[in-house]
Design an enzyme around this catalytic site. Structure first.
Site, PDB file in Angstrom:
ATOM      1  N   GLY A   1       2.284   2.034  10.812  1.00  0.00           N
ATOM      2  CA  GLY A   1       3.278   3.093  10.678  1.00  0.00           C
ATOM      3  C   GLY A   1       3.961   3.470  11.985  1.00  0.00           C
ATOM      4  O   GLY A   1       4.657   4.476  12.070  1.00  0.00           O
TER       5      GLY A   1
ATOM      6  N   HIS B   1      -9.612   1.337   4.419  1.00  0.00           N
ATOM      7  CA  HIS B   1      -8.370   1.468   5.181  1.00  0.00           C
ATOM      8  C   HIS B   1      -8.609   2.389   6.378  1.00  0.00           C
ATOM      9  O   HIS B   1      -9.404   3.330   6.293  1.00  0.00           O
ATOM     10  CB  HIS B   1      -7.262   2.037   4.281  1.00  0.00           C
ATOM     11  CG  HIS B   1      -5.920   1.973   4.935  1.00  0.00           C
ATOM     12  ND1 HIS B   1      -5.508   2.921   5.840  1.00  0.00           N
ATOM     13  CD2 HIS B   1      -4.921   1.065   4.853  1.00  0.00           C
ATOM     14  CE1 HIS B   1      -4.291   2.598   6.279  1.00  0.00           C
ATOM     15  NE2 HIS B   1      -3.920   1.473   5.692  1.00  0.00           N
TER      16      HIS B   1
ATOM     17  N   ASN C   1       0.875  -1.174   0.000  1.00  0.00           N
ATOM     18  CA  ASN C   1       0.000   0.000   0.000  1.00  0.00           C
ATOM     19  C   ASN C   1       0.910   1.220   0.000  1.00  0.00           C
ATOM     20  O   ASN C   1       1.475   1.580   1.032  1.00  0.00           O
ATOM     21  CB  ASN C   1      -0.889  -0.045   1.256  1.00  0.00           C
ATOM     22  CG  ASN C   1      -1.694   1.225   1.443  1.00  0.00           C
ATOM     23  OD1 ASN C   1      -1.772   2.053   0.536  1.00  0.00           O
ATOM     24  ND2 ASN C   1      -2.290   1.384   2.616  1.00  0.00           N
TER      25      ASN C   1
ATOM     26  N   GLU D   1      -5.741  -5.061  10.248  1.00  0.00           N
ATOM     27  CA  GLU D   1      -4.689  -4.101  10.576  1.00  0.00           C
ATOM     28  C   GLU D   1      -5.023  -3.395  11.891  1.00  0.00           C
ATOM     29  O   GLU D   1      -5.842  -2.463  11.903  1.00  0.00           O
ATOM     30  CB  GLU D   1      -4.561  -3.047   9.474  1.00  0.00           C
ATOM     31  CG  GLU D   1      -4.184  -3.619   8.124  1.00  0.00           C
ATOM     32  CD  GLU D   1      -3.570  -2.565   7.209  1.00  0.00           C
ATOM     33  OE1 GLU D   1      -2.467  -2.818   6.718  1.00  0.00           O
ATOM     34  OE2 GLU D   1      -4.167  -1.504   7.015  1.00  0.00           O
TER      35      GLU D   1
ATOM     36  N   GLU E   1      -7.004   4.744   7.529  1.00  0.00           N
ATOM     37  CA  GLU E   1      -6.796   6.172   7.246  1.00  0.00           C
ATOM     38  C   GLU E   1      -8.016   6.770   6.544  1.00  0.00           C
ATOM     39  O   GLU E   1      -8.355   7.933   6.761  1.00  0.00           O
ATOM     40  CB  GLU E   1      -5.507   6.349   6.426  1.00  0.00           C
ATOM     41  CG  GLU E   1      -4.275   6.130   7.299  1.00  0.00           C
ATOM     42  CD  GLU E   1      -3.071   5.532   6.603  1.00  0.00           C
ATOM     43  OE1 GLU E   1      -2.986   5.564   5.362  1.00  0.00           O
ATOM     44  OE2 GLU E   1      -2.196   5.003   7.321  1.00  0.00           O
TER      45      GLU E   1
ATOM     46  N   SER F   1       3.114  -2.310  10.286  1.00  0.00           N
ATOM     47  CA  SER F   1       4.554  -2.359  10.505  1.00  0.00           C
ATOM     48  C   SER F   1       5.187  -3.707  10.130  1.00  0.00           C
ATOM     49  O   SER F   1       6.092  -4.181  10.814  1.00  0.00           O
ATOM     50  CB  SER F   1       4.892  -1.975  11.950  1.00  0.00           C
ATOM     51  OG  SER F   1       4.494  -0.641  12.215  1.00  0.00           O
TER      52      SER F   1
ATOM     53  N   LYS G   1       0.206   4.261  -0.343  1.00  0.00           N
ATOM     54  CA  LYS G   1      -0.415   5.476   0.203  1.00  0.00           C
ATOM     55  C   LYS G   1      -0.119   6.665  -0.738  1.00  0.00           C
ATOM     56  O   LYS G   1      -0.055   6.479  -1.941  1.00  0.00           O
ATOM     57  CB  LYS G   1       0.048   5.708   1.640  1.00  0.00           C
ATOM     58  CG  LYS G   1      -0.127   4.440   2.492  1.00  0.00           C
ATOM     59  CD  LYS G   1       0.015   4.646   3.958  1.00  0.00           C
ATOM     60  CE  LYS G   1      -0.185   3.303   4.673  1.00  0.00           C
ATOM     61  NZ  LYS G   1      -0.181   3.415   6.114  1.00  0.00           N
TER      62      LYS G   1
HETATM   63  P1  PGA Z   1       2.651   0.151   7.623  1.00  0.00           P
HETATM   64  O1  PGA Z   1       1.224   0.410   6.945  1.00  0.00           O
HETATM   65  O2  PGA Z   1       3.169  -1.144   7.049  1.00  0.00           O
HETATM   66  O3  PGA Z   1       3.489   1.335   7.228  1.00  0.00           O
HETATM   67  O4  PGA Z   1       2.441   0.050   9.089  1.00  0.00           O
HETATM   68  C1  PGA Z   1       0.308  -0.635   6.729  1.00  0.00           C
HETATM   69  C2  PGA Z   1      -0.963  -0.093   6.125  1.00  0.00           C
HETATM   70  O5  PGA Z   1      -1.404   0.989   6.511  1.00  0.00           O
HETATM   71  O6  PGA Z   1      -1.582  -0.735   5.248  1.00  0.00           O
END
Ligand code: PGA
Length: 247
Positions: A171, A93, A9, A165, A95, A211, A11
């Site tokens: 992150g 997601h 992803n 997740e 976010e 992560s 982003k």
């Molecule tokens: P990350 O993000 O691996 O940077 O923690 C995962 C995601 O948001 O899909």
């Protein structure tokens, strides 16, 4: 047997040139992997990535709107994604849920529309830190799964990928551990069994995300219920992403 699926992803990262270069390198380096590999790129790079003609790597988007067409300034339809060669689309997601206030009802409409045009949704679910501390993890993911998949037919459920997740792990460098993530994912699969029957539930791939790095991917992939990963930060770097795919 479920084929593992590892999706990046990206982003809001990478211009077209960078996206094409990363995809080209990745495609070569993971060509012999048994894992299904997907990159979910920003809208602006999708048609260039399709034109690149990658062999192994599949292309996905990170969002879409549920309407077919119309006065929805700034939005992109499922048909448009399909038209530029997308096979997958991330929906719901955290976010999108947190920053853009998407709720389960909206996400469900998007899931249904994606399936209608033949796109495979990667439906994200997961709890906040406060919900985890309050012991609500299972309730939250079961509710998000049930609402997100309302109205999906048992025949189509195997087209859906679910990404578990935990929001506190995205992150942050904090990860769940393999055993805990496996338990939550098992409860998601039980929910699928209730909704769609056990045989269909066994076909659905459920990823862990939050992560994920080359150093911790194996811990998740060795769990019986975990079928892959949704990878944010580490998918932006070809060496790291290849290290994850080749766990
Ligand atoms: P990350 O993000 O691996 O940077 O923690 C995962 C995601 O948001 O899909």
């Amino acid at each position: 047997m479920r084929t593992p699926i590892i999706a990046g992803n990206w982003k809001m990262h990478k211009n077209v040139g960078e996206a094409v270069e990363l995809a080209r390198q990745l495609d070569e380096m993971v060509a012999d992997s048994a894992v299904e590999v997907v990159i979910c790129a920003p809208f602006t790079s999708l048609s260039s990535l399709s034109a690149l003609g990658v062999n192994k790597v599949k292309i996905g988007a990170q969002n879409m709107y549920f309407a077919e067409a119309g006065a929805f300034t700034g939005e992109i339809s499922a048909t448009m994604l399909e038209d530029v060669g997308c096979e997958y689309v991330i929906l719901g997601h955290s976010e999108r849920r947190e920053i853009f206030k998407e709720d389960d009802e909206l996400i469900n409409k998007k899931v249904l529309k994606a399936l209608e045009v033949g796109l495979k949704p990667i439906l994200c679910v997961g709890e906040t830190l406060a919900q985890r501390k309050a012991g609500e993890t299972e309730n939250v993911v079961v509710s998000q799964t049930t609402k997100g998949l309302a109205g999906v037919s048992p025949e189509l459920i195997e087209q859906v990928v679910i990404a578990y997740e935990p929001i506190w792990a995205i992150g942050t460098g904090e990860t769940s551990n393999g055993k805990d993530a496996n338990e939550v994912i098992a409860s998601i699969r039980q929910t699928l069994a209730k909704l769609f029957g056990d045989e269909q539930a066994q076909k659905v791939r459920i990823q862990y995300g939050g992560s994920v790095k080359p150093g911790n991917i194996a811990e998740f992939m060795e769990q019986p219920e975990i079928d892959g990963a949704l990878v944010g930060g580490a998918s932006l770097n070809v060496k790291d992403f290849v290290g994850i795919v080749k766990y």
